[in-house]
Design a protein around this motif. Structure first.
Motif, PDB file in Angstrom:
ATOM      1  N   CYS A  26       0.758  -1.186   0.174  1.00  0.00           N
ATOM      2  CA  CYS A  26      -0.008   0.053  -0.065  1.00  0.00           C
ATOM      3  C   CYS A  26       0.768   1.305  -0.210  1.00  0.00           C
ATOM      4  O   CYS A  26       0.371   2.433  -0.643  1.00  0.00           O
ATOM      5  CB  CYS A  26      -1.050   0.115   1.185  1.00  0.00           C
ATOM      6  N   THR A  36      -3.076   5.921  -1.284  1.00  0.00           N
ATOM      7  CA  THR A  36      -4.207   6.329  -1.830  1.00  0.00           C
ATOM      8  C   THR A  36      -4.798   5.128  -2.571  1.00  0.00           C
ATOM      9  O   THR A  36      -5.969   5.215  -2.870  1.00  0.00           O
ATOM     10  CB  THR A  36      -4.092   7.233  -3.130  1.00  0.00           C
ATOM     11  N   THR A  37      -4.234   4.130  -2.549  1.00  0.00           N
ATOM     12  CA  THR A  37      -4.717   2.614  -2.732  1.00  0.00           C
ATOM     13  C   THR A  37      -4.245   1.673  -1.786  1.00  0.00           C
ATOM     14  O   THR A  37      -3.501   1.523  -1.352  1.00  0.00           O
ATOM     15  CB  THR A  37      -4.064   2.333  -4.227  1.00  0.00           C
TER      16      THR A  37
END
Length: 89
Positions: A26, A36-37
């Protein structure tokens, strides 16, 4: 994790998402900011553990009323395409 274990260097904080120790799933080593993901394959627990409207976006106001777990209809592969079984309605 060999260095960022909370002893040698800062590790996961108390409010960190319950996830495996694969930080780079991540986070990027550049800037090391919150991701952000999120690689959901690394996350432990249920969708509702994070997607409660506080930690992460939860059910919207226009969501079908249900007490079922998210993964009854949704998958992390394509969250917006849900499989709804009308038989129980």
């Amino acid at each position: 994790m060999s260095c960022h274990n909370g002893t040698l260097a800062t590790g996961k904080g108390a409010t960190h998402i319950d996830a495996s120790d694969q930080c780079n799933a991540c986070h990027s080593p550049v800037g090391w900011v919150p991701p952000t993901t999120v690689d959901h394959t690394q996350v432990n627990g249920t969708c509702e553990s994070c997607h409660d409207g506080v930690i992460a976006i939860g059910k919207g106001d226009n969501h079908i009323p249900t007490t079922d777990a998210c993964d009854v209809c949704h998958t992390t592969v394509d969250w917006f395409v849900a499989a709804f079984d009308h038989a129980g309605v």
